[in-house]
Design a protein around this motif. Structure first.
Motif, PDB file in Angstrom:
ATOM      1  N   VAL A 158       0.864  -1.179   0.000  1.00  0.00           N
ATOM      2  CA  VAL A 158       0.000   0.000   0.000  1.00  0.00           C
ATOM      3  C   VAL A 158       0.902   1.231   0.000  1.00  0.00           C
TER       4      VAL A 158
ATOM      5  N   VAL B 220      -4.804   3.242  -1.599  1.00  0.00           N
ATOM      6  CA  VAL B 220      -5.503   3.184  -0.315  1.00  0.00           C
ATOM      7  C   VAL B 220      -6.920   2.647  -0.511  1.00  0.00           C
TER       8      VAL B 220
ATOM      9  N   ALA C 176      -6.833  -1.030  -1.073  1.00  0.00           N
ATOM     10  CA  ALA C 176      -6.458  -1.694   0.183  1.00  0.00           C
ATOM     11  C   ALA C 176      -7.632  -1.719   1.159  1.00  0.00           C
TER      12      ALA C 176
ATOM     13  N   VAL D 123      -1.003  -4.126   7.499  1.00  0.00           N
ATOM     14  CA  VAL D 123      -0.946  -3.487   6.188  1.00  0.00           C
ATOM     15  C   VAL D 123       0.492  -3.531   5.680  1.00  0.00           C
TER      16      VAL D 123
ATOM     17  N   SER E 255       3.184  -2.104   3.908  1.00  0.00           N
ATOM     18  CA  SER E 255       3.303  -0.676   3.654  1.00  0.00           C
ATOM     19  C   SER E 255       4.589  -0.327   2.916  1.00  0.00           C
TER      20      SER E 255
ATOM     21  N   VAL F 229      -6.734   2.320   5.962  1.00  0.00           N
ATOM     22  CA  VAL F 229      -6.899   1.038   5.268  1.00  0.00           C
ATOM     23  C   VAL F 229      -7.767   0.096   6.089  1.00  0.00           C
TER      24      VAL F 229
ATOM     25  N   PRO G 158      -1.620  -7.129   0.359  1.00  0.00           N
ATOM     26  CA  PRO G 158      -1.428  -5.848   1.032  1.00  0.00           C
ATOM     27  C   PRO G 158      -2.046  -5.764   2.423  1.00  0.00           C
TER      28      PRO G 158
END
Length: 155
Positions: free
Chosen positions: A57, A63, A66, A100, A102, A112, A145
């Motif tokens: 993400v 976003v 996700a 997440v 990232s 998210v 993700p």
């Protein structure tokens, strides 16, 4: 309408049904009950056997995509609960833990995981309000993700 069928009508309103439980990909079970709590294993955003997104993400995954993936994770976690005890038995969602994957510098993990939290509120109403953690990590299984796990209280 009884409280025990509210979740089902809410899912129908959202155009969703409880999917089959995603088969474990390692040495664990999808959900376990202890006392009045059900803990789910971390669930990935599988839909019909395929991940809805891959990548980090803030890089390969937006976003919004996700957030949608987090909703699919939460739906798959509900499937694990339903398979174990039935969603009619859910009293409330107690906690959501969201991970997440990232990209460097991405700090929107709470936004998210709102995808899962808002979805659970849509399904269970006030009983969907919960405590939560939203954690940024470097990698998740299968390059997904998002991963979400639930703790729910049951009758």
């Amino acid at each position: 309408m009884s409280a025990s069928t509210q979740w089902e009508s809410n899912l129908t309103r959202l155009g969703l049904t409880v999917p089959p439980v995603v088969a474990p990909v390692a040495a664990y079970i999808p959900a376990i009950k202890t006392g009045s709590l059900v803990y789910t294993s971390g669930q990935l955003p599988f839909v019909e056997g395929k991940l809805t997104a891959v990548g980090k993400v803030g890089a390969e995954v937006t976003v919004e995509d996700a957030k949608q993936a987090a909703q699919w994770c939460a739906l798959n976690a509900l499937a694990a609960v339903h398979d174990l005890v039935g969603l009619d038995e859910v009293v409330r969602v107690v906690k959501v833990v969201g991970f997440v994957a990232s990209a460097p510098g991405f700090s929107g993990q709470p936004v998210v995981i709102n995808g899962a939290s808002e979805f659970l509120g849509e399904v269970f109403g006030a009983a969907g309000a919960h405590a939560r953690s939203a954690v940024g990590v470097f990698e998740l299984p299968a390059d997904t993700p998002v991963e979400v796990e639930l703790i729910v209280e049951v009758r």
